[in-house]
Motif scaffolding. Structure first.
Motif, PDB file in Angstrom:
ATOM      1  N   MET A  44       0.647  16.286   2.575  1.00 18.39           N
ATOM      2  CA  MET A  44       1.513  15.929   3.697  1.00 18.39           C
ATOM      3  C   MET A  44       0.639  15.634   4.908  1.00 18.39           C
ATOM      4  N   GLY A  45       1.128  14.768   5.755  1.00 16.55           N
ATOM      5  CA  GLY A  45       0.420  14.500   6.993  1.00 16.55           C
ATOM      6  C   GLY A  45       0.103  13.046   7.222  1.00 16.55           C
ATOM      7  N   GLY A  46       0.348  12.197   6.206  1.00 13.86           N
ATOM      8  CA  GLY A  46       0.133  10.767   6.390  1.00 13.86           C
ATOM      9  C   GLY A  46      -1.282  10.483   6.825  1.00 13.86           C
ATOM     10  N   HIS A  47      -1.419   9.798   7.966  1.00 19.82           N
ATOM     11  CA  HIS A  47      -2.744   9.436   8.460  1.00 19.82           C
ATOM     12  C   HIS A  47      -3.550  10.654   8.902  1.00 19.82           C
ATOM     13  N   ALA A  48      -2.872  11.831   9.008  1.00 17.29           N
ATOM     14  CA  ALA A  48      -3.607  13.057   9.321  1.00 17.29           C
ATOM     15  C   ALA A  48      -4.369  13.588   8.130  1.00 17.29           C
ATOM     16  N   GLY A  49      -4.151  13.026   6.938  1.00 15.38           N
ATOM     17  CA  GLY A  49      -5.002  13.381   5.808  1.00 15.38           C
ATOM     18  C   GLY A  49      -4.336  14.175   4.710  1.00 15.38           C
ATOM     19  N   GLY A  50      -3.081  13.867   4.367  1.00 15.96           N
ATOM     20  CA  GLY A  50      -2.419  14.585   3.289  1.00 15.96           C
ATOM     21  C   GLY A  50      -3.172  14.491   1.985  1.00 15.96           C
ATOM     22  N   GLU A  51      -3.781  13.314   1.716  1.00 16.59           N
ATOM     23  CA  GLU A  51      -4.529  13.168   0.469  1.00 16.59           C
ATOM     24  C   GLU A  51      -5.787  14.043   0.471  1.00 16.59           C
ATOM     25  N   VAL A  52      -6.340  14.300   1.669  1.00 21.98           N
ATOM     26  CA  VAL A  52      -7.493  15.194   1.766  1.00 21.98           C
ATOM     27  C   VAL A  52      -7.066  16.628   1.472  1.00 21.98           C
ATOM     28  N   ALA A  53      -5.930  17.046   2.048  1.00 19.93           N
ATOM     29  CA  ALA A  53      -5.451  18.411   1.831  1.00 19.93           C
ATOM     30  C   ALA A  53      -5.194  18.681   0.358  1.00 19.93           C
ATOM     31  N   SER A  54      -4.519  17.766  -0.318  1.00 13.99           N
ATOM     32  CA  SER A  54      -4.226  17.996  -1.729  1.00 13.99           C
ATOM     33  C   SER A  54      -5.509  18.009  -2.557  1.00 13.99           C
ATOM     34  N   SER A  55      -6.483  17.151  -2.213  1.00 19.67           N
ATOM     35  CA  SER A  55      -7.747  17.130  -2.940  1.00 19.67           C
ATOM     36  C   SER A  55      -8.546  18.410  -2.748  1.00 19.67           C
ATOM     37  N   VAL A  56      -8.552  18.924  -1.518  1.00 18.58           N
ATOM     38  CA  VAL A  56      -9.259  20.172  -1.230  1.00 18.58           C
ATOM     39  C   VAL A  56      -8.712  21.299  -2.094  1.00 18.58           C
ATOM     40  N   VAL A  57      -7.391  21.404  -2.145  1.00 19.79           N
ATOM     41  CA  VAL A  57      -6.769  22.488  -2.899  1.00 19.79           C
ATOM     42  C   VAL A  57      -6.999  22.305  -4.398  1.00 19.79           C
ATOM     43  N   ILE A  58      -6.879  21.080  -4.876  1.00 16.97           N
ATOM     44  CA  ILE A  58      -7.097  20.823  -6.298  1.00 16.97           C
ATOM     45  C   ILE A  58      -8.526  21.181  -6.709  1.00 16.97           C
ATOM     46  N   SER A  59      -9.495  20.926  -5.839  1.00 16.74           N
ATOM     47  CA  SER A  59     -10.880  21.245  -6.178  1.00 16.74           C
ATOM     48  C   SER A  59     -11.064  22.741  -6.384  1.00 16.74           C
ATOM     49  N   HIS A  60     -10.326  23.574  -5.638  1.00 20.83           N
ATOM     50  CA  HIS A  60     -10.386  25.016  -5.831  1.00 20.83           C
ATOM     51  C   HIS A  60      -9.628  25.434  -7.083  1.00 20.83           C
ATOM     52  N   MET A  61      -8.478  24.835  -7.316  1.00 19.60           N
ATOM     53  CA  MET A  61      -7.701  25.170  -8.506  1.00 19.60           C
ATOM     54  C   MET A  61      -8.453  24.795  -9.779  1.00 19.60           C
ATOM     55  N   ALA A  62      -9.197  23.697  -9.732  1.00 21.13           N
ATOM     56  CA  ALA A  62      -9.896  23.215 -10.925  1.00 21.13           C
ATOM     57  C   ALA A  62     -10.931  24.216 -11.424  1.00 21.13           C
ATOM     58  N   GLU A  63     -11.393  25.095 -10.549  1.00 21.87           N
ATOM     59  CA  GLU A  63     -12.363  26.100 -10.979  1.00 21.87           C
ATOM     60  C   GLU A  63     -11.776  27.052 -12.011  1.00 21.87           C
ATOM     61  N   LEU A  64     -10.447  27.140 -12.087  1.00 24.60           N
ATOM     62  CA  LEU A  64      -9.791  27.995 -13.075  1.00 24.60           C
ATOM     63  C   LEU A  64      -9.598  27.301 -14.411  1.00 24.60           C
ATOM     64  N   GLY A  65      -9.778  25.968 -14.436  1.00 22.70           N
ATOM     65  CA  GLY A  65      -9.257  25.196 -15.541  1.00 22.70           C
ATOM     66  C   GLY A  65     -10.139  24.922 -16.731  1.00 22.70           C
ATOM     67  N   LEU A 103      -4.587  33.006  -9.878  1.00 20.52           N
ATOM     68  CA  LEU A 103      -3.864  31.908  -9.230  1.00 20.52           C
ATOM     69  C   LEU A 103      -3.703  32.161  -7.743  1.00 20.52           C
ATOM     70  N   ARG A 104      -3.337  33.385  -7.392  1.00 19.08           N
ATOM     71  CA  ARG A 104      -3.155  33.714  -5.977  1.00 19.08           C
ATOM     72  C   ARG A 104      -4.447  33.464  -5.189  1.00 19.08           C
ATOM     73  N   GLU A 105      -5.561  33.954  -5.734  1.00 25.19           N
ATOM     74  CA  GLU A 105      -6.831  33.817  -5.019  1.00 25.19           C
ATOM     75  C   GLU A 105      -7.242  32.355  -4.898  1.00 25.19           C
ATOM     76  N   ALA A 106      -7.017  31.557  -5.941  1.00 33.18           N
ATOM     77  CA  ALA A 106      -7.375  30.144  -5.870  1.00 33.18           C
ATOM     78  C   ALA A 106      -6.537  29.412  -4.827  1.00 33.18           C
ATOM     79  N   ILE A 107      -5.254  29.726  -4.749  1.00 34.11           N
ATOM     80  CA  ILE A 107      -4.389  29.075  -3.758  1.00 34.11           C
ATOM     81  C   ILE A 107      -4.789  29.490  -2.347  1.00 34.11           C
ATOM     82  N   LEU A 108      -5.054  30.773  -2.149  1.00 35.48           N
ATOM     83  CA  LEU A 108      -5.467  31.238  -0.820  1.00 35.48           C
ATOM     84  C   LEU A 108      -6.804  30.639  -0.421  1.00 35.48           C
ATOM     85  N   ALA A 109      -7.728  30.494  -1.394  1.00 39.38           N
ATOM     86  CA  ALA A 109      -9.011  29.857  -1.101  1.00 39.38           C
ATOM     87  C   ALA A 109      -8.807  28.393  -0.708  1.00 39.38           C
ATOM     88  N   GLY A 110      -7.905  27.704  -1.397  1.00 38.02           N
ATOM     89  CA  GLY A 110      -7.603  26.326  -1.033  1.00 38.02           C
ATOM     90  C   GLY A 110      -7.021  26.220   0.363  1.00 38.02           C
TER      91      GLY A 110
END
Length: 289
Positions: free
Chosen positions: A37-58, A70-77
């Motif tokens: 979320m955020g449009g030109h404020a960088g929603g695609e950056v936010a989702s990518s940042v979080v996914i990079s942390h989640m991927a460490e579990l995968g 899962l909780r720790e990965a989401i909080l880290a993101g």
């Protein structure tokens, strides 16, 4: 009994948005959809940042307690979003929803995590069940009996979330554990699908024998209903872990400016999919170098 996941990923920027802000991760033991979320404020950056942390579990089945992992990965993101904004103040205002499924090691159980209005569904024996609860204004209105489910589909503020990963704020993801069975099918999706398509239509599409056909049909339904948002889906089947394993992937649709003008508006856009390790490394270099 040990189970695993075989999956299909699809993502499309839709017919209205200029940029795809969704990010998706899928591996044999972990599925994640993050709707930026955020449009030109960088929603695609936010989702990518979080996914990079989640991927460490995968890549490998986690031996940690899955709910806490899962909780720790989401909080880290979430903390990583805050750091990204400190490093690049122009990104202030960005955020992301997240929905995730993590299979427990040596078990027939899985854990679901959710923040925002991306959704996880389970189809079992032909019956589709919504596992997650939206953190949204429309869900609050539904809970209060102020609108009907039919009115919710057309509500002008149906995309307004009441909780998301925005960095800095204390965050409590919804987390719960359930048992699964071989033959179960999961659907994880951004609200670009669930806001536009009735659950009865989702059930018909998800019931198609082929995962690929089901995922393609779900995207087509969203685009046919107006395609006014990015739409991302993961369709995953629960199988015994001696079945062939799918390679982990991160999926991001190309930016609109990279697309030829004559292709705009087509429904058959190609999803850009790379191996998880490669993309996660690229995201980390881009954000934190």
């Amino acid at each position: 009994m040990s189970l695993t996941l075989q999956f299909t990923v699809r993502s499309d920027k839709g017919l209205v948005r200029e940029v795809n802000e969704d990010s998706v991760y899928a591996a044999p033991h972990l599925l994640v959809v993050a709707d930026g979320m955020g449009g030109h404020a960088g929603g695609e950056v936010a989702s990518s940042v979080v996914i990079s942390h989640m991927a460490e579990l995968g890549p490998e089945r986690t031996r940690a307690e899955p709910m806490e992992a899962l909780r720790e990965a989401i909080l880290a993101g979430n903390l990583a979003i805050a750091q990204a904004v400190r490093d690049a103040p122009q990104l202030n205002g960005m955020g992301t929803t997240i929905t995730a499924v993590l299979m427990e090691a040596d078990s027939d159980q899985f854990v679901v995590a959710n923040v925002g209005d991306s959704r996880t569904y389970l189809m079992r024996a032909g019956e589709l069940v919504l596992l997650t609860r939206d953190d949204s204004l429309v869900q609050t209105l539904l809970d209060d009996g102020r609108i009907t489910p039919a009115e919710a589909l057309a509500h002008p503020q149906r995309s307004m979330v009441t909780k998301a990963l925005v960095g800095g704020e204390p965050l409590s993801p919804a987390l719960f554990r359930l048992e699964t069975l071989p033959g179960d099918r999961f659907l994880l999706c951004s609200d670009g699908l669930s806001d536009l398509v009735a659950e009865s239509e989702l059930a018909v599409a998800l019931g198609l024998p082929s995962r690929d056909e089901a995922a393609d049909r779900l995207v087509q339904l969203a685009l046919g209903a107006g395609g006014n948002d990015n739409v991302s889906v993961v369709v995953a089947d629960v199988v015994h872990d001696d079945a062939p394993a799918d390679a982990p992937v991160i999926s991001r649709a190309p930016l609109q400016e990279e697309e030829a003008p004559e292709r705009r508006g087509r429904t058959g856009r190609t999803v850009f999919v790379l191996a998880a390790v490669v993309v996660a490394a690229a995201v980390a270099v881009y954000l934190f170098s």
